[in-house]
Design an enzyme around this catalytic site. Structure first.
Site, PDB file in Angstrom:
ATOM      1  N   HIS A  12     150.882  59.254  41.579  1.00 19.63           N
ATOM      2  CA  HIS A  12     149.903  60.302  41.261  1.00 19.63           C
ATOM      3  C   HIS A  12     148.699  59.681  40.548  1.00 19.63           C
ATOM      4  O   HIS A  12     148.827  58.618  39.930  1.00 19.63           O
ATOM      5  CB  HIS A  12     150.521  61.343  40.319  1.00 19.63           C
ATOM      6  CG  HIS A  12     151.564  62.191  40.958  1.00 19.63           C
ATOM      7  ND1 HIS A  12     152.881  62.190  40.562  1.00 19.63           N
ATOM      8  CD2 HIS A  12     151.486  63.078  41.974  1.00 19.63           C
ATOM      9  CE1 HIS A  12     153.566  63.055  41.300  1.00 19.63           C
ATOM     10  NE2 HIS A  12     152.753  63.612  42.173  1.00 19.63           N
ATOM     11  N   CYS A  14     154.435  64.029  32.977  1.00 22.16           N
ATOM     12  CA  CYS A  14     155.165  64.861  33.966  1.00 22.16           C
ATOM     13  C   CYS A  14     156.221  65.770  33.362  1.00 22.16           C
ATOM     14  O   CYS A  14     156.658  66.712  34.014  1.00 22.16           O
ATOM     15  CB  CYS A  14     155.829  64.023  35.038  1.00 22.16           C
ATOM     16  SG  CYS A  14     155.764  62.295  34.873  1.00 22.16           S
TER      17      CYS A  14
HETATM   18  C1  CIR Z   1     158.753  62.426  42.479  1.00 23.44           C
HETATM   19  O1  CIR Z   1     158.751  61.419  43.181  1.00 23.44           O
HETATM   20  O2  CIR Z   1     158.173  63.442  42.828  1.00 23.44           O
HETATM   21  C2  CIR Z   1     159.490  62.415  41.167  1.00 23.44           C
HETATM   22  N1  CIR Z   1     160.651  61.621  41.250  1.00 23.44           N
HETATM   23  C3  CIR Z   1     158.596  61.895  40.057  1.00 23.44           C
HETATM   24  C4  CIR Z   1     157.455  62.813  39.755  1.00 23.44           C
HETATM   25  C5  CIR Z   1     156.633  62.330  38.611  1.00 23.44           C
HETATM   26  N2  CIR Z   1     155.579  63.251  38.350  1.00 23.44           N
HETATM   27  C6  CIR Z   1     154.359  62.897  37.964  1.00 23.44           C
HETATM   28  O3  CIR Z   1     154.029  61.726  37.876  1.00 23.44           O
HETATM   29  N3  CIR Z   1     153.492  63.872  37.728  1.00 23.44           N
END
Ligand code: CIR
Length: 262
Positions: free
Chosen positions: A170, A257
């Site tokens: 992201h 997150c």
């Molecule tokens: C994913 O791959 O969507 C989750 N395992 C990690 C999401 C992390 N979120 C973020 O950086 N906003």
């Protein structure tokens, strides 16, 4: 009138990590994730928020959605509005419906109706009257434009920038605002074009994973071993709060997150 301090929050939404956390999406080498340790680290994170005067609304774990504690991706909060997203990973889409069941009453709900749009909250970065929307593997142009239209309605003075990049999941995994003009960047983030405004302080290669600090109420959550990042935070008049998040890092997660702040 005194200018409001950058990133001042009174409330947070968070969700307890499920014991199924290891079944979430990750690009990291398959390392064993310790779900109990993840819960301990999550608890410490919530305590650190509370110590900053932030009231946490903690939602129940959801075993069928192993990434659902990464609440940042399911919504974008702007002023008193909560905009539900349409996550780019189809297996994360039900997180939005889940979140919708428990929204704070003082936030006005806005939903995306464009079914071509994909949008993850982790790609949305606010800095003063600017919003930077990352075009990533998760957020497409349609999602970015849909959000921009909604935000423009809420604040006609807000300028939107679409940021194309590679190298990170992201936008905020590799770029976070420390104040209205300064950003902390990871050298792993490869921007397609020069960044439109502000100044980016780039971390050294070995601390690139530390760019995703959580700035709140004059402090910033940061990894304990990242001394250069801590030095930069101090120079930006932010108090570093060292916290471990090893189990979330194994699942491509970091500080921002794990909460939706407002
Ligand atoms: C994913 O791959 O969507 C989750 N395992 C990690 C999401 C992390 N979120 C973020 O950086 N906003």
């Amino acid at each position: 009138m005194q200018k409001k301090q950058f990133c001042t929050f009174t409330s947070a939404i968070a969700r307890t990590p499920p014991l199924s956390i290891a079944n979430g999406i990750t690009t990291q080498k398959k390392e064993t994730v310790d779900a109990q340790l993840a819960r301990v680290q999550h608890h410490q994170y919530l305590n650190a928020l509370k110590n900053l005067g932030i009231t946490v609304s903690l939602l129940e774990p959801e075993e069928s959605l192993p990434d659902s504690h990464f609440v940042e991706d399911a919504a974008v909060i702007y002023k008193n509005n909560i905009i539900l997203t349409r996550p780019g990973a189809p297996e994360r889409r039900n997180e939005v419906e889940l979140l919708k069941k428990n929204l704070p009453k003082n936030l006005n709900l806005i939903e995306l109706t464009n079914t071509h749009a994909t949008l993850d909250g982790g790609d949305v970065l606010f800095m003063g009257d600017h919003v930077f929307i990352g075009i990533s593997l998760r957020t497409n142009f349609s999602g970015a434009e849909t959000l921009a239209t909604i935000l423009k309605d809420l604040n006609p003075n807000l300028t939107t920038h679409y940021i194309e990049f590679s190298g990170m999941l992201h936008l905020k995994s590799g770029l976070v605002a420390l104040n209205d003009e300064l950003l902390l960047g990871s050298p792993q983030l490869k921007l397609k074009n020069p960044f439109p405004i502000g100044k980016i302080i780039w971390l050294p290669e070995e601390e690139g994973y530390a760019a995703n600090v959580l700035v709140a109420n004059g402090s910033a959550f940061v990894f304990p071993e990242c001394k250069k990042a801590q030095e930069i935070l101090q120079q930006a008049n932010l108090k570093p709060i060292p916290l471990e998040l090893s189990e979330f890092r194994k699942m491509d997660g970091s500080f921002t997150c794990l909460s939706l702040l407002h």
